[in-house]
Motif scaffolding. Sequence first.
Motif, mmCIF file in Angstrom:
data_model
loop_
_atom_site.group_PDB
_atom_site.id
_atom_site.type_symbol
_atom_site.label_atom_id
_atom_site.label_comp_id
_atom_site.label_asym_id
_atom_site.label_seq_id
_atom_site.Cartn_x
_atom_site.Cartn_y
_atom_site.Cartn_z
ATOM 1 N N VAL A 1 49.903 -7.636 18.863
ATOM 2 C CA VAL A 1 51.302 -8.071 18.914
ATOM 3 C C VAL A 1 51.827 -7.986 20.351
ATOM 4 O O VAL A 1 51.524 -7.039 21.092
ATOM 5 N N ASP A 2 52.611 -8.983 20.728
ATOM 6 C CA ASP A 2 53.179 -9.013 22.081
ATOM 7 C C ASP A 2 54.161 -7.863 22.299
ATOM 8 O O ASP A 2 54.895 -7.471 21.376
ATOM 9 N N SER A 3 54.170 -7.363 23.501
ATOM 10 C CA SER A 3 55.171 -6.355 23.858
ATOM 11 C C SER A 3 56.543 -7.004 23.944
ATOM 12 O O SER A 3 56.672 -8.196 24.208
ATOM 13 N N ASP A 4 57.563 -6.192 23.724
ATOM 14 C CA ASP A 4 58.934 -6.703 23.761
ATOM 15 C C ASP A 4 59.801 -5.697 24.530
ATOM 16 O O ASP A 4 59.900 -4.528 24.144
ATOM 17 N N TYR A 5 60.431 -6.166 25.613
ATOM 18 C CA TYR A 5 61.258 -5.295 26.452
ATOM 19 C C TYR A 5 62.751 -5.503 26.194
ATOM 20 O O TYR A 5 63.578 -4.999 26.961
ATOM 21 N N THR A 6 63.059 -6.211 25.111
ATOM 22 C CA THR A 6 64.478 -6.494 24.822
ATOM 23 C C THR A 6 65.263 -5.217 24.600
ATOM 24 O O THR A 6 66.373 -5.042 25.142
ATOM 25 N N ARG B 1 50.094 -0.833 22.267
ATOM 26 C CA ARG B 1 49.882 -2.118 21.604
ATOM 27 C C ARG B 1 49.773 -1.905 20.092
ATOM 28 O O ARG B 1 49.092 -0.990 19.631
ATOM 29 N N ALA C 1 57.714 -3.829 20.359
ATOM 30 C CA ALA C 1 56.820 -4.964 20.145
ATOM 31 C C ALA C 1 57.595 -6.060 19.441
ATOM 32 O O ALA C 1 58.669 -5.817 18.871
ATOM 33 N N ASN C 2 57.074 -7.259 19.495
ATOM 34 C CA ASN C 2 57.729 -8.416 18.886
ATOM 35 C C ASN C 2 57.853 -8.207 17.379
ATOM 36 O O ASN C 2 56.862 -8.280 16.640
ATOM 37 N N CYS C 3 59.057 -7.956 16.898
ATOM 38 C CA CYS C 3 59.263 -7.623 15.488
ATOM 39 C C CYS C 3 59.002 -8.813 14.558
ATOM 40 O O CYS C 3 58.601 -8.622 13.408
ATOM 41 N N LYS C 4 59.217 -10.003 15.044
ATOM 42 C CA LYS C 4 58.919 -11.173 14.226
ATOM 43 C C LYS C 4 57.420 -11.270 13.956
ATOM 44 O O LYS C 4 56.987 -11.530 12.825
ATOM 45 N N GLN C 5 56.616 -11.035 14.992
ATOM 46 C CA GLN C 5 55.164 -11.036 14.810
ATOM 47 C C GLN C 5 54.721 -9.893 13.903
ATOM 48 O O GLN C 5 53.826 -10.056 13.063
#
Length: 227
Positions: A79-84, A127, A208-212
Amino acid sequence: MVSLRLLLSSSLALLQATPSSAFATAPLSSSRVGSVERRQEVGPLFAEDNNPFGFVQGLFSGGTTVAQPKTPAIPDCVVDSDYTLAAVFASIGLSSVFLGHDIFTSVFGGLFVLLATLLAVQASRIRFVFDGEAFELKNASGDNEQLSDSGENIVVGGANRWKYDSFVNYEFFPKGSPVPILVYFKETQTVKEDGSNDGQIHFFPAIANCKQLEEQFALRGCAKIRD
């Protein structure tokens, strides 16, 4: 005697006068030739191409086994990391520090900045991985992001790896928020300190990207309690 000799001479002369073609086989007529040719084309009644009972033979023969296509396995997913979330906390903290009018607001803002920094660091090194059997947290290092074991869970112990069939629920908080703060799931794989395994709760910051994450949880068959 003379008459007998005369009779033999007459018979011999008659035989010599008869053409040899009189004893030849008569040629086939055109219609007969055609019928013979057609019989040769049609062939025997039970030839392979004209057998009216061919389907019966197929029932008793082994036949050809048609290989069924295999169901493709679900590919592994990192899953992609997310810095939002880190950016939101940093914005709140810096605003409080520079726009605050008292020491309490400045301290509060400083804590948010520290938390945002921690979240950014965690997003860069942790990750969320889905493989063929389980969901796992791994450490990423190097320019090629080599993944390695993240060790034991510092809160409840045990490996940071949970099989999909052990999930009993998962959710994202706040529910329906465009910027989730926490990832929650409950699993029965981890044995509690009292020896029971009726369900262990886990919370992780949404780094991490919650949608993914939600898509992978659903794709892998992780159980979820519906409201």
